[in-house]
Design a protein around this motif. Structure first.
Motif, mmCIF file in Angstrom:
data_model
loop_
_atom_site.group_PDB
_atom_site.id
_atom_site.type_symbol
_atom_site.label_atom_id
_atom_site.label_comp_id
_atom_site.label_asym_id
_atom_site.label_seq_id
_atom_site.Cartn_x
_atom_site.Cartn_y
_atom_site.Cartn_z
ATOM 1 N N ASN A 195 0.915 -1.228 -0.060
ATOM 2 C CA ASN A 195 -0.007 0.035 0.133
ATOM 3 C C ASN A 195 0.922 1.267 0.075
ATOM 4 O OD1 ASN A 195 -2.608 1.374 0.175
ATOM 5 N ND2 ASN A 195 -2.091 1.699 2.163
ATOM 6 N N GLN A 196 2.007 1.077 0.763
ATOM 7 C CA GLN A 196 2.827 2.435 0.817
ATOM 8 C C GLN A 196 3.575 2.645 -0.404
ATOM 9 O OE1 GLN A 196 3.066 4.776 3.562
ATOM 10 N NE2 GLN A 196 3.947 5.900 1.792
ATOM 11 N N ALA A 197 3.894 1.485 -1.183
ATOM 12 C CA ALA A 197 4.589 1.629 -2.546
ATOM 13 C C ALA A 197 3.459 2.192 -3.303
ATOM 14 C CB ALA A 197 4.972 0.265 -2.860
ATOM 15 N N LEU A 198 2.059 1.801 -3.434
ATOM 16 C CA LEU A 198 1.319 2.594 -4.202
ATOM 17 C C LEU A 198 1.024 3.973 -3.934
ATOM 18 C CD1 LEU A 198 -1.405 -0.232 -3.954
ATOM 19 C CD2 LEU A 198 -0.261 0.366 -6.007
ATOM 20 N N LEU A 199 1.084 4.282 -2.634
ATOM 21 C CA LEU A 199 1.007 5.904 -2.441
ATOM 22 C C LEU A 199 2.055 6.728 -2.814
ATOM 23 C CD1 LEU A 199 -0.427 5.326 1.120
ATOM 24 C CD2 LEU A 199 -1.735 6.047 -0.942
ATOM 25 N N ASP A 200 3.364 6.180 -2.730
ATOM 26 C CA ASP A 200 4.449 6.546 -3.309
ATOM 27 C C ASP A 200 4.526 6.726 -4.864
ATOM 28 O OD1 ASP A 200 5.326 6.692 -0.647
ATOM 29 O OD2 ASP A 200 6.793 4.893 -0.981
ATOM 30 N N LEU A 201 3.781 5.787 -5.371
ATOM 31 C CA LEU A 201 3.785 5.772 -7.014
ATOM 32 C C LEU A 201 2.776 6.758 -7.318
ATOM 33 C CD1 LEU A 201 4.725 4.529 -9.686
ATOM 34 C CD2 LEU A 201 2.584 2.995 -9.365
ATOM 35 N N HIS A 202 1.781 7.120 -6.543
ATOM 36 C CA HIS A 202 0.633 8.158 -6.762
ATOM 37 C C HIS A 202 1.481 9.496 -6.579
ATOM 38 C CE1 HIS A 202 -2.758 10.367 -6.419
ATOM 39 N NE2 HIS A 202 -3.671 9.570 -6.777
ATOM 40 N N LYS A 203 2.020 9.792 -5.861
ATOM 41 C CA LYS A 203 2.775 10.887 -5.771
ATOM 42 C C LYS A 203 3.649 11.178 -6.994
ATOM 43 C CE LYS A 203 3.513 10.625 -0.584
ATOM 44 N NZ LYS A 203 4.229 10.790 0.462
ATOM 45 N N VAL A 204 4.388 10.251 -7.469
ATOM 46 C CA VAL A 204 5.026 10.366 -8.564
ATOM 47 C C VAL A 204 4.102 10.962 -9.734
ATOM 48 C CG1 VAL A 204 6.389 9.218 -10.408
ATOM 49 C CG2 VAL A 204 6.737 8.753 -7.905
ATOM 50 N N SER A 205 3.186 10.353 -9.904
ATOM 51 C CA SER A 205 1.964 10.549 -11.179
ATOM 52 C C SER A 205 1.599 11.864 -10.860
ATOM 53 C CB SER A 205 0.941 9.600 -11.294
ATOM 54 O OG SER A 205 0.156 9.558 -9.905
ATOM 55 N N ASP A 206 1.226 12.315 -9.683
ATOM 56 C CA ASP A 206 0.939 13.762 -9.259
ATOM 57 C C ASP A 206 1.942 14.945 -9.496
ATOM 58 O OD1 ASP A 206 -1.667 12.737 -8.271
ATOM 59 O OD2 ASP A 206 -1.292 13.137 -6.289
ATOM 60 N N LYS A 207 3.159 14.359 -9.285
ATOM 61 C CA LYS A 207 4.268 15.478 -9.636
ATOM 62 C C LYS A 207 4.252 15.772 -11.045
ATOM 63 C CE LYS A 207 9.425 15.073 -9.298
ATOM 64 N NZ LYS A 207 10.593 14.276 -9.126
ATOM 65 N N HIS A 208 4.101 14.735 -11.695
ATOM 66 C CA HIS A 208 4.328 15.006 -13.459
ATOM 67 C C HIS A 208 2.728 15.208 -13.842
ATOM 68 C CE1 HIS A 208 8.450 14.125 -13.408
ATOM 69 N NE2 HIS A 208 8.312 12.853 -12.845
ATOM 70 N N ASN A 209 1.922 15.649 -13.134
ATOM 71 C CA ASN A 209 0.388 16.020 -13.631
ATOM 72 C C ASN A 209 0.085 14.825 -14.550
ATOM 73 O OD1 ASN A 209 0.366 18.533 -12.376
ATOM 74 N ND2 ASN A 209 1.727 19.259 -14.042
ATOM 75 N N ASP A 210 0.317 13.314 -14.279
ATOM 76 C CA ASP A 210 -0.323 12.310 -15.025
ATOM 77 C C ASP A 210 -1.607 11.871 -14.378
ATOM 78 O OD1 ASP A 210 -0.653 9.923 -16.393
ATOM 79 O OD2 ASP A 210 1.220 9.511 -16.590
ATOM 80 N N TYR A 211 -2.663 12.498 -14.823
ATOM 81 C CA TYR A 211 -4.034 12.413 -14.149
ATOM 82 C C TYR A 211 -4.424 11.091 -14.503
ATOM 83 C CZ TYR A 211 -3.445 17.531 -13.669
ATOM 84 O OH TYR A 211 -2.838 18.708 -13.681
ATOM 85 N N HIS A 212 -4.296 10.483 -15.894
ATOM 86 C CA HIS A 212 -4.402 9.075 -15.907
ATOM 87 C C HIS A 212 -4.247 8.076 -15.002
ATOM 88 C CE1 HIS A 212 -4.116 5.350 -18.524
ATOM 89 N NE2 HIS A 212 -5.701 5.469 -18.600
#
Length: 252
Positions: free
Chosen positions: A107-124
């Protein structure tokens, strides 16, 4: 370069490959657990089935990420899968506690991955993670926590804990139906949840139905802001946004 690639940063692509490896590691671990409980000197078939099903689920998760990677024009780079931390998993309780820790790590790995997508404005990519994984991880963590509570309650006996784990699910299902019916009929209402606790206790009160949409909407909007502030994507997607859309569709 893939023709379909658009707004897909190299850091997002690498993060997806890392998550594929994490899901495969979880599959590896659950497979080891399953066949440990199949051994003749352990022979707890209920636990074996539970962990076989868990391994299958983790493989499906890895394949979902692989499909996502190719759809976005990325390249799948499979890495060496770390072996499970051990080969002997102890009692059913020991294994469940290990599984809970593993699910929290995933779960923490998924949350960290979500932060990466947010950082690059990858909404999909953010939506993909929220829709397919975050809610399911919260449910798995809650389920395993409940199993551990009940296994500790009934004691260390292998046979009895095995019986309890297999029979308790049906009994809880009956209780849940009565609770749901009580909510629908207004006999009970969900009144509050302590936001300061990691696993908040749901408080039930005997009384009237909750108020009208107009009464509740400001609270929903406020809770939306709080959950967004703390990056609680599970609450945003599965609870608050669903409620707000329902109220909007009702015209309130």
């Amino acid at each position: 370069m893939s023709r379909c690639r658009q707004n897909y940063d190299a850091e997002c692509e690498a993060g997806i490959n890392k998550q594929i490896n994490m899901e495969l590691y979880a599959m590896y671990t659950y497979t080891s657990m399953a066949f440990y409980f199949e051994r003749d000197d352990v022979d707890l078939k209920g636990f074996a089935k539970f962990f076989r099903d868990s391994a299958k689920e983790e493989l499906e998760h890895a394949e979902k990420f692989m499909k996502f990677q190719t759809e976005r024009g990325g390249r799948i780079v499979l890495q060496d899968i770390k072996r499970p931390d051990k080969d002997e998993w102890g009692t059913g309780l020991d294994a469940m506690e290990t599984a809970l820790a593993l699910e929290k790590t995933v779960n923490q790995a998924l949350l960290d991955l979500h932060k990466v997508s947010d950082k690059h404005n990858d909404y999909h990519m953010s939506d993909f993670i929220e829709a397919n994984f975050l809610g399911e991880q919260v449910e798995s963590i809650k389920k395993l926590s409940g199993y551990i509570t009940n296994l500790k309650r009934v004691g260390p006996g292998h046979g009895f804990t095995e019986y309890f784990r297999n029979s308790g699910k049906e009994e809880w299902g009956h209780a849940q139906k009565f609770i749901d019916r009580g909510v629908e009929e207004g006999s009970f209402s969900r009144t509050s949840r302590d936001p300061t606790r990691t696993s908040g206790e749901l408080v039930w009160s005997h009384g009237d139905r909750p108020g009208s949409g107009e009464d509740r909407e400001p609270g929903s909007l406020n809770l939306y802001k709080v959950s967004d502030k703390h990056n609680d994507f599970h609450a945003l997607r599965n609870g608050i946004e669903t409620h707000m859309r329902t109220r909007a569709n009702d015209g309130n």
